[in-house]
Design a protein around this motif. Structure first.
Motif, PDB file in Angstrom:
ATOM      1  N   LYS A   1       0.312   2.620  -2.910  1.00  8.88           N
ATOM      2  CA  LYS A   1      -0.295   1.419  -2.364  1.00  8.88           C
ATOM      3  C   LYS A   1      -1.281   1.869  -1.302  1.00  8.88           C
TER       4      LYS A   1
ATOM      5  N   VAL B   1      -3.464   0.676   2.007  1.00 11.98           N
ATOM      6  CA  VAL B   1      -3.463  -0.351   3.040  1.00 11.98           C
ATOM      7  C   VAL B   1      -4.414   0.060   4.159  1.00 11.98           C
TER       8      VAL B   1
ATOM      9  N   ARG C   1      -3.028  -6.084  11.928  1.00 10.16           N
ATOM     10  CA  ARG C   1      -1.758  -5.502  11.446  1.00 10.16           C
ATOM     11  C   ARG C   1      -0.969  -4.874  12.586  1.00 10.16           C
TER      12      ARG C   1
ATOM     13  N   SER D   1       3.016   2.767   9.477  1.00  9.25           N
ATOM     14  CA  SER D   1       2.659   3.575   8.299  1.00  9.25           C
ATOM     15  C   SER D   1       3.863   3.758   7.381  1.00  9.25           C
TER      16      SER D   1
ATOM     17  N   PHE E   1       4.537   0.924   4.945  1.00  5.47           N
ATOM     18  CA  PHE E   1       3.749   0.844   3.714  1.00  5.47           C
ATOM     19  C   PHE E   1       4.494   1.529   2.567  1.00  5.47           C
TER      20      PHE E   1
ATOM     21  N   ALA F   1       0.055   5.128   0.674  1.00  2.35           N
ATOM     22  CA  ALA F   1       1.494   5.394   0.663  1.00  2.35           C
ATOM     23  C   ALA F   1       1.890   5.730  -0.766  1.00  2.35           C
TER      24      ALA F   1
END
Length: 153
Positions: free
Chosen positions: A23, A25, A31, A67, A70, A105
């Motif tokens: 993924k 991000v 965030r 992090s 994720f 990730a």
């Protein structure tokens, strides 16, 4: 690279060592603020530009666990997906993540324990070619799918 299972999650018998999902991000101001609110971690290294400028990092950095989250998103939504239950996680952090960075990730099935229906997942996070975080997650995965119940179900 695999895609999410049509049912929402892979069952134990569908997993194979080496399966990988990822993924991407983008870390944003929003965030970081949302993560601070959710975690109650308002360390000025993450929140205060003037404070962070005077540190060894020379600027604000994202929460390490942001992090890591994720990777958790990959585990919960793609591999293995819905039904996976976290049992443990190790984490190592190598480089800071900053606002504007795109974190990739990546989660890979590293080992399968048939007797316990447990899976060890290798979790890594990259910004560009730089490894920023890694570790291993142990999760329990369902052995079978529950039947879907309809409206009269």
């Amino acid at each position: 690279m695999i895609e999410p299972h049509p049912s929402g999650g892979y069952i134990f018998d569908e997993l194979v060592v080496g399966m990988t999902a990822e993924k991407r991000v983008t870390v944003t101001e929003e965030r970081i603020g949302q993560f601070a609110e959710a975690s109650d971690d308002f360390n000025p290294l993450h929140m205060d530009t003037a404070f962070a400028a005077r540190t060894a990092y020379r600027g604000r950095i994202a929460h390490g666990l942001l992090s890591a989250s994720f990777g958790s998103a990959v585990v919960g939504t793609i591999l293995p997906g819905a039904g996976a239950i976290y049992l443990g996680q190790t984490l190592n952090f190598y480089r800071p993540v900053r606002i504007g960075d795109v974190v990739v990730a990546r989660v890979t099935v590293a080992a399968l324990d048939e007797a316990a229906a447990r899976v060890v997942l290798r979790c890594e996070a990259y910004v560009g070619d730089d490894l920023v975080m890694d570790g291993d997650a142990t999760v329990r995965v369902p052995r079978r799918r529950r039947p879907r119940h309809g409206a009269d179900g």
